[in-house]
Enzyme design. Structure first.
Site, mmCIF file in Angstrom:
data_model
loop_
_atom_site.group_PDB
_atom_site.id
_atom_site.type_symbol
_atom_site.label_atom_id
_atom_site.label_comp_id
_atom_site.label_asym_id
_atom_site.label_seq_id
_atom_site.Cartn_x
_atom_site.Cartn_y
_atom_site.Cartn_z
ATOM 1 N N ASP A 39 4.323 2.638 4.750
ATOM 2 C CA ASP A 39 3.067 3.314 5.066
ATOM 3 C C ASP A 39 2.427 2.816 6.357
ATOM 4 O OD1 ASP A 39 2.325 0.845 4.165
ATOM 5 O OD2 ASP A 39 0.916 1.531 2.647
ATOM 6 N N GLU A 93 -7.497 -0.527 8.134
ATOM 7 C CA GLU A 93 -7.603 0.916 8.392
ATOM 8 C C GLU A 93 -8.924 1.481 7.894
ATOM 9 O OE1 GLU A 93 -2.881 1.975 7.808
ATOM 10 O OE2 GLU A 93 -4.135 1.638 6.064
HETATM 11 N N1 LIG Z 1 1.164 5.128 -0.334
HETATM 12 C C1 LIG Z 1 0.011 4.665 -0.702
HETATM 13 O O1 LIG Z 1 -0.944 5.409 -0.895
HETATM 14 C C2 LIG Z 1 -0.128 3.186 -0.957
HETATM 15 C C3 LIG Z 1 -1.238 2.706 -1.668
HETATM 16 C C4 LIG Z 1 -1.290 1.343 -1.954
HETATM 17 C C5 LIG Z 1 -0.301 0.484 -1.485
HETATM 18 N N2 LIG Z 1 0.731 0.999 -0.756
HETATM 19 C C6 LIG Z 1 1.807 0.133 -0.262
HETATM 20 O O2 LIG Z 1 2.598 -0.206 -1.381
HETATM 21 C C7 LIG Z 1 3.234 -1.455 -1.158
HETATM 22 C C8 LIG Z 1 3.105 -2.339 -2.362
HETATM 23 O O3 LIG Z 1 1.743 -2.683 -2.543
HETATM 24 P P1 LIG Z 1 1.328 -3.805 -3.603
HETATM 25 O O4 LIG Z 1 -0.163 -3.847 -3.571
HETATM 26 O O5 LIG Z 1 2.012 -3.553 -4.899
HETATM 27 O O6 LIG Z 1 1.958 -5.095 -2.877
HETATM 28 P P2 LIG Z 1 2.416 -6.476 -3.535
HETATM 29 O O7 LIG Z 1 2.604 -7.409 -2.385
HETATM 30 O O8 LIG Z 1 1.506 -6.869 -4.640
HETATM 31 O O9 LIG Z 1 3.848 -6.140 -4.180
HETATM 32 C C9 LIG Z 1 4.979 -5.831 -3.422
HETATM 33 C C10 LIG Z 1 6.208 -6.317 -4.173
HETATM 34 O O10 LIG Z 1 7.371 -5.881 -3.451
HETATM 35 C C11 LIG Z 1 8.351 -6.893 -3.630
HETATM 36 N N3 LIG Z 1 9.412 -6.721 -2.628
HETATM 37 C C12 LIG Z 1 9.357 -6.980 -1.288
HETATM 38 N N4 LIG Z 1 10.544 -6.688 -0.713
HETATM 39 C C13 LIG Z 1 11.352 -6.216 -1.699
HETATM 40 C C14 LIG Z 1 12.701 -5.757 -1.748
HETATM 41 N N5 LIG Z 1 13.443 -5.742 -0.640
HETATM 42 N N6 LIG Z 1 13.201 -5.342 -2.928
HETATM 43 C C15 LIG Z 1 12.461 -5.371 -4.068
HETATM 44 N N7 LIG Z 1 11.168 -5.814 -4.096
HETATM 45 C C16 LIG Z 1 10.623 -6.240 -2.926
HETATM 46 C C17 LIG Z 1 7.574 -8.190 -3.510
HETATM 47 O O11 LIG Z 1 8.288 -9.288 -4.074
HETATM 48 C C18 LIG Z 1 6.295 -7.845 -4.292
HETATM 49 O O12 LIG Z 1 6.376 -8.226 -5.650
HETATM 50 C C19 LIG Z 1 2.589 -2.025 0.101
HETATM 51 O O13 LIG Z 1 3.478 -1.859 1.177
HETATM 52 C C20 LIG Z 1 1.349 -1.186 0.303
HETATM 53 O O14 LIG Z 1 0.996 -1.090 1.651
HETATM 54 C C21 LIG Z 1 0.842 2.323 -0.484
#
Ligand SMILES: NC(=O)c1ccc[n+]([C@@H]2O[C@H](COP(=O)([O-])OP(=O)(O)OC[C@H]3O[C@@H](n4cnc5c(N)ncnc54)[C@H](O)[C@@H]3O)[C@@H](O)[C@H]2O)c1
Length: 349
Positions: A236, A65
């Site tokens: 997101d 993005e």
């Molecule tokens: N809203 C925002 O501004 C923003 C900013 C950054 C990241 N994000 C989003 O946040 C999310 C997390 O990002 P990250 O960098 O921490 O990713 P990451 O991959 O490091 O961590 C995600 C975690 O979620 C866990 N997980 C997956 N499915 C699950 C479930 N059903 N129940 C419990 N845990 C589960 C995984 O095991 C993993 O440890 C991503 O989807 C990312 O796109 C959003």
């Protein structure tokens, strides 16, 4: 003999190492608090920004993005990806870099890593929203999804909202162990939990921050009692949500920029006329946040360009007079601005 490039050829560049040094020098919680103040200031002047839903390029594996905005003086953009399958290959789900430029000349003023900065600004924005939306006196947060963003979220809620206890859950217990270990000396009480339900016991705030490239149901309707604040970070992208639709129907929903959130947020599950409140209006005093103790509030966070703009401006100010950047020879700077070719030709001799 070509003259040396002038100062305007060089753009300050903040590498990952320099960002880590900068943040550790200032202190993580202080950075989170100062970032929240920068973001709050920009949300108050929301109307002075150019706004557009981010430009997303989707693939089967993830999304790339571009997130631009301008306040008329500075222009900024972030490049960011989201690839949930990456962690299994030893790569980050989210990585990013960004740039700030002068509107008057178009010359870049800062190029920076933004993987760490995104985690910091997302956490600061979440805590800022919770200041207006969480029930008064909230002390306990459930943290569901214990990946890269999770510690930043926990520390922001401690520093900005006064949370003293976090209850961690992830489908991968090693992620929970990692998060608990990293928070050991944070001053937070940390409980590790074996289910989402267990993590929510006694929690006034529920943060969901999981990564999956499909509709997931991290929270079902019966898991969510009245009076809680939900900070939903992980949904997101189109087709990527975390909450059951019925929760949305019971909650008062707050969003960043509706045209983007309707495409990417939890509210993609609702029709386009479902009422939502823009967070900036709450911060600017134009709309009410939490109305009563029984209400379920939901911050349907997807991340918006103005948060990144505020974060880049914060870094530009913070690096002044420090060694936490490198001058990049990034802009061509011919002695005669019309003689770009001459500069190239002289360099060959
Ligand atoms: N809203 C925002 O501004 C923003 C900013 C950054 C990241 N994000 C989003 O946040 C999310 C997390 O990002 P990250 O960098 O921490 O990713 P990451 O991959 O490091 O961590 C995600 C975690 O979620 C866990 N997980 C997956 N499915 C699950 C479930 N059903 N129940 C419990 N845990 C589960 C995984 O095991 C993993 O440890 C991503 O989807 C990312 O796109 C959003």
């Amino acid at each position: 003999m070509p003259l040396l490039p002038s100062d305007s050829a060089f753009v300050p560049f903040v590498s990952v190492q320099q960002m880590m040094d900068l943040v550790n020098h200032i202190g993580v919680e202080k950075v989170l608090t100062e970032l929240a103040a920068e973001i709050e200031a920009d949300f108050r002047r929301w109307e002075s920004f150019d706004k557009v839903p981010r430009l997303a390029s989707h693939s089967e594996m993830g999304v790339i993005e571009l997130m631009p905005t301008s306040d008329g003086e500075m222009y900024g953009f972030k490049y960011v990806n989201g690839h949930p399958k990456n962690t299994a290959e030893g790569l980050q789900t989210v990585s990013a870099f960004g740039l700030l430029a002068d509107v008057d000349t178009g010359y870049p003023r800062l190029l920076s890593e933004m993987t760490l900065l995104t985690a910091l600004r997302t956490a600061a924005t979440s805590a800022l929203a919770a200041q207006h939306l969480a029930p008064a006196g909230a002390r306990t947060m459930a943290m569901i999804g214990n990946g890269a963003q999770s510690e930043f979220q926990c520390l922001a809620f401690k520093a900005i909202c006064g949370i003293d206890t976090v209850r961690l859950y992830d489908i991968n217990p090693r992620a929970t162990e990692k998060c608990a270990r990293n928070l050991r000396r944070s001053g937070l009480n940390v409980a590790t939990c074996r289910s989402g339900e267990e993590s929510m016991e006694g929690a006034e705030i529920i943060t969901t921050c999981t990564a999956d490239k499909q509709y997931a149901t991290i929270l079902t309707d019966n898991m969510v009692g009245s009076g809680v604040h939900i900070n939903a970070i992980g949904g997101d992208c189109p087709g990527k949500t975390e909450l059951h639709r019925d929760i949305l129907l019971r909650a008062e929903i707050f969003v960043e920029y509706p045209p983007q959130t309707r495409i990417e947020g939890e509210i993609q599950q609702l029709d386009d006329t479902h009422p939502v409140t823009e967070l900036w209006r709450v911060i600017a005093g134009q709309a009410q946040g939490r109305k009563n103790a029984k209400q379920i509030t939901l911050f349907d966070s997807v991340g918006f360009a103005i948060e990144d703009f505020a974060a880049l401006r914060y870094v530009l100010t913070a690096i002044r007079g420090t060694g936490f950047y490198t001058k990049l020879d990034m802009l061509a700077d011919p002695d005669d601005p019309r003689d770009l070719f001459g500069m190239l030709a002289r360099a060959a001799t």
